[in-house]
Design an enzyme around this catalytic site. Structure first.
Site, PDB file in Angstrom:
ATOM      1  N   GLN A  40      -8.287  14.122   4.283  1.00 11.37           N
ATOM      2  CA  GLN A  40      -7.541  13.411   3.242  1.00 11.37           C
ATOM      3  C   GLN A  40      -8.376  13.263   1.968  1.00 11.37           C
ATOM      4  O   GLN A  40      -9.532  12.854   2.022  1.00 11.37           O
ATOM      5  CB  GLN A  40      -7.180  12.016   3.736  1.00 11.37           C
ATOM      6  N   HIS A  98      -8.613  11.114  -1.366  1.00  7.90           N
ATOM      7  CA  HIS A  98      -8.116   9.852  -1.940  1.00  7.90           C
ATOM      8  C   HIS A  98      -7.900  10.050  -3.435  1.00  7.90           C
ATOM      9  O   HIS A  98      -8.772  10.598  -4.121  1.00  7.90           O
ATOM     10  CB  HIS A  98      -9.132   8.737  -1.689  1.00  7.90           C
ATOM     11  N   ARG A 152      -3.170  10.123   6.680  1.00  6.73           N
ATOM     12  CA  ARG A 152      -3.297   8.713   7.063  1.00  6.73           C
ATOM     13  C   ARG A 152      -2.749   7.802   5.967  1.00  6.73           C
ATOM     14  O   ARG A 152      -2.973   8.045   4.787  1.00  6.73           O
ATOM     15  CB  ARG A 152      -4.773   8.384   7.273  1.00  6.73           C
ATOM     16  N   HIS A 196     -12.107  11.837   1.548  1.00  5.93           N
ATOM     17  CA  HIS A 196     -12.152  10.417   1.886  1.00  5.93           C
ATOM     18  C   HIS A 196     -12.098  10.151   3.382  1.00  5.93           C
ATOM     19  O   HIS A 196     -12.858   9.352   3.911  1.00  5.93           O
ATOM     20  CB  HIS A 196     -10.957   9.747   1.203  1.00  5.93           C
ATOM     21  N   LEU A 247     -15.159   5.130  -4.479  1.00  4.44           N
ATOM     22  CA  LEU A 247     -13.739   4.795  -4.333  1.00  4.44           C
ATOM     23  C   LEU A 247     -13.309   3.593  -5.174  1.00  4.44           C
ATOM     24  O   LEU A 247     -14.003   2.592  -5.237  1.00  4.44           O
ATOM     25  CB  LEU A 247     -13.457   4.466  -2.865  1.00  4.44           C
ATOM     26  N   GLU A 275      -6.873   1.751  -3.112  1.00  4.09           N
ATOM     27  CA  GLU A 275      -5.425   1.866  -3.307  1.00  4.09           C
ATOM     28  C   GLU A 275      -4.822   0.502  -3.659  1.00  4.09           C
ATOM     29  O   GLU A 275      -3.747   0.396  -4.229  1.00  4.09           O
ATOM     30  CB  GLU A 275      -4.817   2.379  -2.006  1.00  4.09           C
ATOM     31  N   PHE A 288       0.867  -1.178   0.000  1.00  4.41           N
ATOM     32  CA  PHE A 288       0.000   0.000   0.000  1.00  4.41           C
ATOM     33  C   PHE A 288       0.902   1.226   0.000  1.00  4.41           C
ATOM     34  O   PHE A 288       2.098   1.125   0.299  1.00  4.41           O
ATOM     35  CB  PHE A 288      -0.898  -0.021   1.241  1.00  4.41           C
ATOM     36  N   ARG A 313      -0.958   9.348  -0.001  1.00  3.34           N
ATOM     37  CA  ARG A 313      -2.156   9.846  -0.685  1.00  3.34           C
ATOM     38  C   ARG A 313      -2.135  11.351  -0.923  1.00  3.34           C
ATOM     39  O   ARG A 313      -2.625  11.828  -1.945  1.00  3.34           O
ATOM     40  CB  ARG A 313      -3.386   9.481   0.136  1.00  3.34           C
TER      41      ARG A 313
HETATM   42  C1  LIG Z   1     -15.029   3.727   0.433  1.00  2.96           C
HETATM   43  C2  LIG Z   1     -14.029   3.616   1.558  1.00  2.96           C
HETATM   44  C3  LIG Z   1     -13.064   2.630   1.535  1.00  2.96           C
HETATM   45  C4  LIG Z   1     -12.153   2.514   2.585  1.00  2.96           C
HETATM   46  N1  LIG Z   1     -11.212   1.530   2.538  1.00  2.96           N
HETATM   47  C5  LIG Z   1     -10.356   1.402   3.575  1.00  2.96           C
HETATM   48  C6  LIG Z   1      -9.394   0.351   3.584  1.00  2.96           C
HETATM   49  O1  LIG Z   1      -9.317  -0.470   2.677  1.00  2.96           O
HETATM   50  N2  LIG Z   1      -8.558   0.283   4.646  1.00  2.96           N
HETATM   51  C7  LIG Z   1      -8.615   1.152   5.684  1.00  2.96           C
HETATM   52  O2  LIG Z   1      -7.832   1.024   6.625  1.00  2.96           O
HETATM   53  N3  LIG Z   1      -9.528   2.143   5.698  1.00  2.96           N
HETATM   54  C8  LIG Z   1     -10.397   2.280   4.683  1.00  2.96           C
HETATM   55  N4  LIG Z   1     -11.319   3.286   4.707  1.00  2.96           N
HETATM   56  C9  LIG Z   1     -11.494   4.068   5.929  1.00  2.96           C
HETATM   57  C10 LIG Z   1     -12.227   3.220   6.962  1.00  2.96           C
HETATM   58  O3  LIG Z   1     -13.084   2.316   6.316  1.00  2.96           O
HETATM   59  C11 LIG Z   1     -13.064   4.057   7.923  1.00  2.96           C
HETATM   60  O4  LIG Z   1     -12.295   5.101   8.440  1.00  2.96           O
HETATM   61  C12 LIG Z   1     -13.556   3.198   9.068  1.00  2.96           C
HETATM   62  O5  LIG Z   1     -14.198   2.048   8.598  1.00  2.96           O
HETATM   63  C13 LIG Z   1     -14.478   3.986   9.975  1.00  2.96           C
HETATM   64  O6  LIG Z   1     -15.023   3.091  10.915  1.00  2.96           O
HETATM   65  P1  LIG Z   1     -15.851   3.618  12.138  1.00  2.96           P
HETATM   66  O7  LIG Z   1     -16.277   2.416  12.901  1.00  2.96           O
HETATM   67  O8  LIG Z   1     -15.090   4.674  12.855  1.00  2.96           O
HETATM   68  O9  LIG Z   1     -17.119   4.337  11.481  1.00  2.96           O
HETATM   69  P2  LIG Z   1     -18.294   3.773  10.540  1.00  2.96           P
HETATM   70  O10 LIG Z   1     -18.016   2.437  10.000  1.00  2.96           O
HETATM   71  O11 LIG Z   1     -18.625   4.868   9.590  1.00  2.96           O
HETATM   72  O12 LIG Z   1     -19.484   3.599  11.543  1.00  2.96           O
HETATM   73  C14 LIG Z   1     -20.130   4.693  12.129  1.00  2.96           C
HETATM   74  C15 LIG Z   1     -21.306   4.167  12.922  1.00  2.96           C
HETATM   75  O13 LIG Z   1     -21.848   5.221  13.680  1.00  2.96           O
HETATM   76  C16 LIG Z   1     -23.238   5.252  13.533  1.00  2.96           C
HETATM   77  N5  LIG Z   1     -23.671   6.632  13.712  1.00  2.96           N
HETATM   78  C17 LIG Z   1     -23.177   7.759  13.138  1.00  2.96           C
HETATM   79  N6  LIG Z   1     -23.837   8.838  13.589  1.00  2.96           N
HETATM   80  C18 LIG Z   1     -24.760   8.392  14.463  1.00  2.96           C
HETATM   81  C19 LIG Z   1     -25.754   9.004  15.266  1.00  2.96           C
HETATM   82  N7  LIG Z   1     -25.966  10.321  15.259  1.00  2.96           N
HETATM   83  N8  LIG Z   1     -26.525   8.212  16.037  1.00  2.96           N
HETATM   84  C20 LIG Z   1     -26.363   6.878  16.066  1.00  2.96           C
HETATM   85  N9  LIG Z   1     -25.436   6.243  15.329  1.00  2.96           N
HETATM   86  C21 LIG Z   1     -24.652   6.987  14.548  1.00  2.96           C
HETATM   87  C22 LIG Z   1     -23.506   4.700  12.138  1.00  2.96           C
HETATM   88  O14 LIG Z   1     -24.809   4.147  12.083  1.00  2.96           O
HETATM   89  C23 LIG Z   1     -22.438   3.618  12.069  1.00  2.96           C
HETATM   90  O15 LIG Z   1     -22.919   2.435  12.678  1.00  2.96           O
HETATM   91  C24 LIG Z   1     -12.216   3.416   3.657  1.00  2.96           C
HETATM   92  C25 LIG Z   1     -13.178   4.417   3.669  1.00  2.96           C
HETATM   93  C26 LIG Z   1     -14.064   4.533   2.626  1.00  2.96           C
HETATM   94  C27 LIG Z   1     -15.053   5.653   2.661  1.00  2.96           C
END
Ligand SMILES: Cc1cc2nc3c(=O)[nH]c(=O)nc-3n(C[C@H](O)[C@H](O)[C@H](O)COP(=O)(O)OP(=O)(O)OC[C@H]3O[C@@H](n4cnc5c(N)ncnc54)[C@H](O)[C@@H]3O)c2cc1C
Length: 554
Positions: free
Chosen positions: A223, A225, A368, A333, A235, A238, A110, A269
């Site tokens: 960031q 992407h 990141r 992103h 997306l 990468e 990566f 990135r």
């Molecule tokens: C398309 C894409 C591809 C990616 N690919 C990679 C990768 O390959 N490798 C990597 O390391 N990172 C990757 N990332 C980044 C990474 O996926 C995210 O940063 C990470 O998954 C975020 O996880 P999280 O649990 O913090 O939030 P999320 O998975 O976004 O979960 C947030 C949760 O909070 C809840 N929520 C939000 N607001 C409220 C509210 N007001 N009330 C109640 N619930 C709420 C939502 O329902 C959800 O359940 C990618 C990001 C994107 C956008």
């Protein structure tokens, strides 16, 4: 105790809390498996050393360097040391990661990584992780208040004691008490019009914490992407470049040669996004994009390793990467900043923790590395869940004063009873478009100043937004209006921190006035709090352990 958010960070936190003995429930505005973590594609970083020599120290150094020296090195060392154990645990829970011929977990290169260390499940890694974590949640019978929109945190006796929610399915406010609360609400890419983030990524947890007077850290660092599909912003991982895809301009030139002759397409990135933007702005793009060329990888490899990316390109750009290059451009992103926490997820407010993209622990600093975010959700989700459980188990009382409930009811009534006003989507559209125009890959003083004026104007209009749907069942009109309020607050914090950072570091690039990094004056975190009439900025030292800043070369 409560965990708000059911993505990778939230579910991992809840599992850890349950296993530490706490009575834990999850609150989520989406069903857990619809959380945005499920969209993650390329993989998750841990120094297993399966594909080449590697160790946690090398992973830590890459992360520090990738962060442009703004990451807190003690947190980074914890992160890289604990990551391998977390990966094996996920694997034992049933995560079917891709494997090498010798049976060990496969790892792909990566960007800006000194060794191929990204563990992956083809290009649907997030989907696999979210399913595995949900299985573990169900197995433990952890209660999930799904389709509950968390709106406000409850502070009582100087500690966080619960959350006020809107029940999306049935309507009405629901007040949930908890001895501790873990925020795991994800990122806020939706502040921008061109983004890889889902509609739900509106920064709710960050804004809730901000409104409680808590500090947000490094808000200026968004960031971009480098490979999001033109024009949708979806997306392409990468992992495509990790597998060997090229970036070319309209003349067929692999232009990264001129910007990062060693790392080429696998520079970090921020570097690749800036290079693409320069190509496009200087007239060497095609319709506002450049091309991602995978043809030389061959059909077999594309189908085996990148099936999701191929499908996305065919569905949303009408291009089959086996036969044609795919148009891509940078898109918002990942937000490096967030609620300031220590390495156990604890915030400044007793009883409140945060983990995942909502938090700033700070592992990513100014930029990141791909694959580090999923790992952060798991490692720091686990740590935050454990710490919050320990606190909850050693304290007994929870009390949500009735006055807090009544105030929230009144505020909501005022919004729902309004009969005239502006529709929220209009302000939301203007916010997204203007943020992209004025606070994107490159930042210019005059544009940032203009954006501050625009935000002032949008914030003036916001108090009269009209929620037309007055109903109880799935009133997304209401929740989108609340989300808009969050995003306006956060955008204001981003701009204020951005204009004050008079240097270029990581994702914050000011090519005209401050084109270089200025360690003497800005090797420090920005800290934003909400004062009476807007954000108030201060700074905090970066925690260093062993790596002194040097110039980043790729
Ligand atoms: C398309 C894409 C591809 C990616 N690919 C990679 C990768 O390959 N490798 C990597 O390391 N990172 C990757 N990332 C980044 C990474 O996926 C995210 O940063 C990470 O998954 C975020 O996880 P999280 O649990 O913090 O939030 P999320 O998975 O976004 O979960 C947030 C949760 O909070 C809840 N929520 C939000 N607001 C409220 C509210 N007001 N009330 C109640 N619930 C709420 C939502 O329902 C959800 O359940 C990618 C990001 C994107 C956008």
């Amino acid at each position: 105790m409560l965990v708000v958010g059911a993505g990778c960070a939230g579910m991992r936190a809840a599992i850890a809390a349950h296993d530490a003995g706490a009575d834990v429930a999850i609150v989520s505005k989406l069903h857990p498996t619809r959380s945005h973590s499920g969209a993650a594609e390329g993989g998750i970083n841990a120094a297993l050393g399966n594909a080449a020599d590697d160790d946690p120290e090398t992973h830590a150094f890459d992360t520090v360097k990738g962060s442009d020296y703004l990451g807190d090195q003690d947190s980074i060392e914890i992160f890289t040391r604990e990551a391998p154990g977390d990966i094996y645990e996920l694997e034992h829970w049933g995560a079917f990661f891709s494997r090498r011929d010798d049976g060990r977990l496969a790892q792909r290169p990566f960007g800006a990584a000194g060794s191929p260390r990204t563990v992956y499940a083809a290009d649907i890694t997030g989907h696999v992780l979210i399913q595995v974590l949900y299985e573990q949640v169900v197995k433990r019978d952890i209660e999930v208040y799904e389709e509950y929109f968390a709106w406000q945190l409850v502070e009582n006796e100087d500690r966080c004691q619960g959350v006020i929610c809107w029940d999306l399915l049935n309507g009405g406010l629901k007040v949930l008490g908890g001895k501790t609360v873990v925020l795991a609400t994800g990122g806020m890419g939706r502040i921008y019009r061109a983004t890889t983030n889902a509609y739900a990524c509106t920064g709710d947890g960050m804004a809730m914490a901000l409104r409680m007077g808590l500090p947000l850290k490094d808000m200026e660092f968004m960031q971009f992407h480098p490979t999001t599909l033109y024009p949708s912003g979806i997306l392409l991982t990468e992992g495509c470049r990790g597998e060997g895809a090229y970036l070319v301009n309209k003349d067929g030139e692999r232009f990264m040669q001129r910007y990062a002759p060693n790392a080429m397409e696998l520079a970090s990135r921020d570097v690749v996004s800036r290079s693409e933007t320069t190509e496009i702005e200087e007239g060497r793009g095609i319709n506002g994009s450049v091309l991602l060329d995978m043809r030389h990888l061959g059909a077999e490899r594309i189908i085996e390793r990148l099936p999701g990316s191929r499908e996305l390109a065919m569905t949303f750009a009408g291009v089959d990467p086996i036969h044609d290059p795919v148009p891509v451009r940078p898109g918002a992103h990942y937000h490096m900043g967030g609620v300031e926490t220590d390495s156990d997820g604890a915030t400044e407010l007793t009883g409140l923790y945060a983990a995942g993209e909502v938090a700033c622990v700070s592992v990513h600093g100014a930029n990141r590395l791909g694959g580090n975010s999923l790992m952060e959700t798991i490692t720091f989700g686990r740590r935050a869940g454990t710490a919050a459980a320990e606190w909850a188990l050693s304290h007994t009382t929870v009390e949500v004063p009735q006055a807090v409930e009544r105030d929230a009811e009144r505020e909501l009534r005022r919004l729902l009873d309004r009969r005239q006003g502006e529709r929220p989507w209009k302000i939301r559209d203007e916010l997204g478009a203007s943020m992209l125009e004025n606070f994107g890959v490159f930042r210019y003083e005059d544009k940032m100043a203009r954006q501050i004026e625009i935000l002032d104007e949008l914030r003036d209009r916001y108090p009269s937004v009209l929620v037309e749907d007055k109903g109880d069942v799935f009133n997304t009109d209401l929740t989108q209006a609340l989300e808009l309020g969050y995003m306006l607050d956060l955008a204001t914090c981003m701009l204020q921190a951005g204009i004050a950072r008079r240097e270029s570091r990581g994702a914050h690039s000011r090519p005209n006035d401050y084109p270089t990094r200025d360690d003497e004056n800005f090797l420090k975190h920005s800290i934003t709090r909400w004062a009476d009439d807007g954000p108030e900025l201060s700074y905090k030292e970066v925690r260093m352990t062993k790596w002194e800043p040097t110039e980043r070369k790729y």
